[in-house]
Structure formats: structure tokens, C-alpha cells
Scaffold this active site. Structure first.
Site, PDB file in Angstrom:
ATOM      1  N   THR A  36      -2.988 -15.194   7.478  1.00 33.94           N
ATOM      2  CA  THR A  36      -2.586 -14.102   8.378  1.00 33.94           C
ATOM      3  C   THR A  36      -3.798 -13.253   8.783  1.00 33.94           C
ATOM      4  O   THR A  36      -3.723 -12.490   9.729  1.00 33.94           O
ATOM      5  CB  THR A  36      -1.524 -13.180   7.737  1.00 33.94           C
ATOM      6  N   ASP A  55      -7.907 -19.749  -0.998  1.00 36.79           N
ATOM      7  CA  ASP A  55      -6.482 -19.421  -1.085  1.00 36.79           C
ATOM      8  C   ASP A  55      -6.167 -18.975  -2.508  1.00 36.79           C
ATOM      9  O   ASP A  55      -6.581 -19.642  -3.472  1.00 36.79           O
ATOM     10  CB  ASP A  55      -5.683 -20.691  -0.727  1.00 36.79           C
ATOM     11  N   GLN A  75      -5.661  -6.974  -1.874  1.00 35.59           N
ATOM     12  CA  GLN A  75      -4.869  -6.684  -0.671  1.00 35.59           C
ATOM     13  C   GLN A  75      -4.189  -7.927  -0.124  1.00 35.59           C
ATOM     14  O   GLN A  75      -3.312  -7.824   0.726  1.00 35.59           O
ATOM     15  CB  GLN A  75      -5.783  -6.095   0.428  1.00 35.59           C
ATOM     16  N   SER A  80       5.878  -9.004   4.939  1.00 36.23           N
ATOM     17  CA  SER A  80       7.058  -8.987   5.801  1.00 36.23           C
ATOM     18  C   SER A  80       8.342  -9.340   5.052  1.00 36.23           C
ATOM     19  O   SER A  80       8.477 -10.419   4.473  1.00 36.23           O
ATOM     20  CB  SER A  80       6.883  -9.917   7.009  1.00 36.23           C
ATOM     21  N   TYR A 143      10.672 -10.325  -0.625  1.00 37.20           N
ATOM     22  CA  TYR A 143       9.333  -9.714  -0.555  1.00 37.20           C
ATOM     23  C   TYR A 143       9.165  -8.544  -1.537  1.00 37.20           C
ATOM     24  O   TYR A 143       8.225  -8.531  -2.334  1.00 37.20           O
ATOM     25  CB  TYR A 143       9.010  -9.296   0.891  1.00 37.20           C
ATOM     26  N   ARG A 211      11.199   6.153   8.141  1.00 39.43           N
ATOM     27  CA  ARG A 211      10.090   5.613   7.349  1.00 39.43           C
ATOM     28  C   ARG A 211       9.050   6.704   7.137  1.00 39.43           C
ATOM     29  O   ARG A 211       8.862   7.572   7.989  1.00 39.43           O
ATOM     30  CB  ARG A 211       9.410   4.448   8.083  1.00 39.43           C
TER      31      ARG A 211
END
Ligand code: UD2
Length: 323
Positions: A36, A55, A75, A80, A143, A211
Site C-alpha cells: 500500500t 514484507d 507503522q 481499513s 481489522y 470521528r
């Protein structure tokens, strides 16, 4: 001199944290697989960052990247909520196995401290605002469960192995470099791009969900502070990182539209599966433990974000275009 490893260094937060560390003159290694993350996010730090392509699901690769490192800013993640609902296995391996591999690599390499990107989604939809770190987590979608598993592993490695770990529960971070054009993009980046392209964004639900939107510079400063704070104040602990304000999507839409010069109303669609209704943080624990305070407020953050996407869109115009 201390050495730093930033996982997800080509991502939204990781690239800003890497840059902040390099600007302070630190020695920084970055780890990313570009799943990403974007190469262009490394443009400003190219040549200064010791970049390792790899990875987190590859235990040997991350163990090698930990060698000689004192501090890790973890991080890297496959973020998502909706992505995790659609394909829980892929995000599980990246977020849970990846975090476990990092902890094992860090332990073997004698890393001193890991600061971990946790998520406000851990609180779920339980009653009680603002959210305090003492509340029992009630994650809903895969998630948040994965991010919470990472937190528990972090705490375990502090208690069992003495590896200092600090978890920062981010509350909806937004700002420049957040990917705007993926189906899994954060709402702020997605809406900014759509509005600047003259397309009508869709609000899922009635838009009254709230939020504690937090500009990225605040999260970067929280990481640097948490990394330097005395162990007795932070090790093995979890902290909310937010602004301590709640803004609804309807309200956010209005401000964004004004900044983007967009005049059409929002479309409304069905509520998203696994969505949280409200989110608002108590940030006093981070304030007390390491002097965290939000540096950039909500509206100023929105302004900077829209300006940045405007600039990006200008730069994306081909050199020989007549536009
Ligand atoms: C969660 C976490 C956040 C972070 C993030 C990582 C909460 C409260 N926050 O963010 O801290 O970990 O996951 O991905 O759990 N929406 C629309 N239209 C769109 C896109 C989104 O209305 O086109 C809505 C969405 O239904 C939600 C809100 O915008 O109510 C925010 O969605 P998001 O995907 O930006 O972030 P969220 O809250 O799932």
C-alpha cells in the site's frame, strides 16, 4: 548514535515519521513492501534513508532489518475496516503475523523500544465518551481485532522479555500522502480528491457519525515523544492519540466542500458493515506521560490537506498538456 527502523516507511504515516527522524539527523532504516506504500512518498528522503524492500510476513527479512537497531516505529499494516471485512485472512497475516515477526526479530536483535501504531477502532461501539485507555476494548470488525492483538503482543513482550513497547491508538489520522483513490481510502482523502475532481462523494449512513479526526503532524510528534519518554512512564502502556474533539461527517463534508470550492450536496448510501457510530478520545494520558498535545487543529488540518491534494493534482498534469 541511536539507529531507527521505520516499518511501512513508504506509507502515509511511516514516510512522515522517517522524514522527521532524518531531519533531526538520525540514522534511519526503512522497511516496506509497497503493498500500500508508494515509491513517491520516499522521494524527499531518497538517498538519506537506508531502505530495505521486504514484507513483514517474511520473518527472516524483518529479523535482518532489525539488526543493529535501537528503536522501531512500527507503522506497517494493511489498514481499513472494510478491507478486513472483505478479506480478513490477508489483513490478518499482515497485521498479526507481521507484528509477531517484528517482535521476534526485535527481541533477537536486542532492540530497546518499539512504538506501535494501534487503532481507536479497538473501542468498538460501547457506550461511554470520551474513550479512555482504561475501558475494556470491544472491537467489532477483523481489522480492530488484529490491531488489538498487536497491542496485546506488545504488552506481552514488555512484561515477559523486557522489550520496551508503547502502543499509540490513532484516532482517524488524515493529511497529505494519505492514498485517496483506493476503495479502502480513509474518508478525508477520498472526499478531498472526489470534490477536487468535481465528483460527488457518498456518505455511508446519515452522516451523523462522528470521528476525532487527527491531522498527521500530531501523530508524528506523538511517535517522537513516545520514543524518547522514560520507560517507567510509557513501557507496556497504551495511549490515545487524537485531538479530543468529535466532528460529524456532515460537518466535515461542509468544510471540505468549502475549501475545495465544491458546491454539490453529498449523496447518501447505506451504512457500512462493521462501522463505528462515534469516536472521541480522552488524551490526558498521553499528555501526562510524554507531553503530547495536538499541534494542528481540525480545520487547519483540513486546509493543509486540501491544499496538498490541489497541488498534487496540478503536478499530475503532463508537461506537454495544454490544460
Ligand atoms: C478506523 C479507525 C481509525 C483507523 C482506520 C484505519 C475508528 C473510529 N477509526 O477508521 O482510527 O484505524 O480505521 O483504516 O474505528 N465513509 C463514508 N463514505 C466513504 C468512506 C467512508 O461515508 O466514501 C464513512 C465511513 O462509513 C465511516 C467514516 O466515513 O463512518 C470514516 O471511515 P474511514 O474508513 O475513513 O475510517 P474508520 O472510521 O473506519
Amino acid at each position: 548514535m541511536a539507529r531507527y527502523l521505520v516499518t511501512g516507511c513508504a506509507g502515509f504515516l511511516g514516510s512522515w515519521i522517517s522524514q522527521a527522524l532524518l531531519e533531526r539527523g538520525e540514522i534511519v532504516r526503512g522497511f516496506d513492501n509497497f503493498e500500500t506504500g508508494l515509491k513517491k512518498n520516499l522521494a524527499e528522503i531518497n538517498g538519506r534513508l537506508d531502505f530495505v524492500e521486504g514484507d513483514l510476513r517474511d520473518a527472516d527479512a524483518i529479523a535482518r532489518a532489525c539488526e543493529g537497531v535501537d528503536y522501531v516505529l512500527h507503522q506497517a499494516a494493511l489498514p481499513s475496516v472494510p478491507r478486513s471485512v472483505k478479506d480478513p485472512r490477508t489483513s490478518h497475516t499482515a497485521n498479526v503475523d507481521g507484528t509477531f515477526n517484528l517482535l521476534e526479530g526485535a527481541r533477537a536483535a536486542g532492540v530497546k523500544r518499539i512504538v506501535y501504531a494501534a487503532s481507536s477502532s479497538a473501542y468498538g461501539n460501547q457506550p461511554g465518551f470520551p474513550r479512555k485507555e482504561t475501558m475494556v476494548p470491544m472491537p467489532i470488525a477483523p481489522y480492530p481485532v488484529q490491531k488489538l492483538a498487536g497491542e496485546l503482543y506488545m504488552r506481552s513482550y514488555w512484561q515477559v522479555y523486557g522489550l520496551e513497547t508503547v502502543c499509540l491508538r490513532y484516532f482517524n489520522i488524515f493529511g497529505p500522502r494519505q492514498v485517496p483513490d483506493s476503495p479502502y481510502s480513509g474518508v478525508m482523502a477520498k472526499f478531498a480528491l472526489l470534490m477536487l475532481s468535481g465528483e460527488q462523494p457518498t456518505i455511508f449512513g446519515d452522516g451523523e457519525q462522528g470521528r476525532d479526526f487527527t491531522y498527521v503532524a500530531n501523530a508524528v510528534s506523538a511517535n517522537l515523544l513516545a520514543m524518547e519518554a522514560p520507560a517507567e512512564k510509557v513501557a507496556g502502556r497504551v495511549f490515545n492519540i487524537a485531538c479530543g474533539e468529535r466532528h460529524t461527517l456532515n460537518e466535515t463534508y461542509k468544510i471540505l466542500a468549502e475549501l475545495a470550492g465544491f458546491t454539490q450536496p453529498a449523496l447518501y448510501g447505506p451504512e457500512r458493515t462493521g462501522d463505528i457510530q462515534n469516536s472521541l478520545a480522552d488524551i490526558t494520558a498521553a499528555q501526562d506521560a510524554f507531553g503530547y498535545k495536538p499541534l494542528i487543529g481540525f480545520e487547519e488540518g483540513l486546509r493543509r490537506t486540501v491544499d496538498w491534494y490541489k497541488q498534487q493534482m496540478k503536478e499530475a498534469v503532463p508537461q506537454n498538456s495544454l490544460a
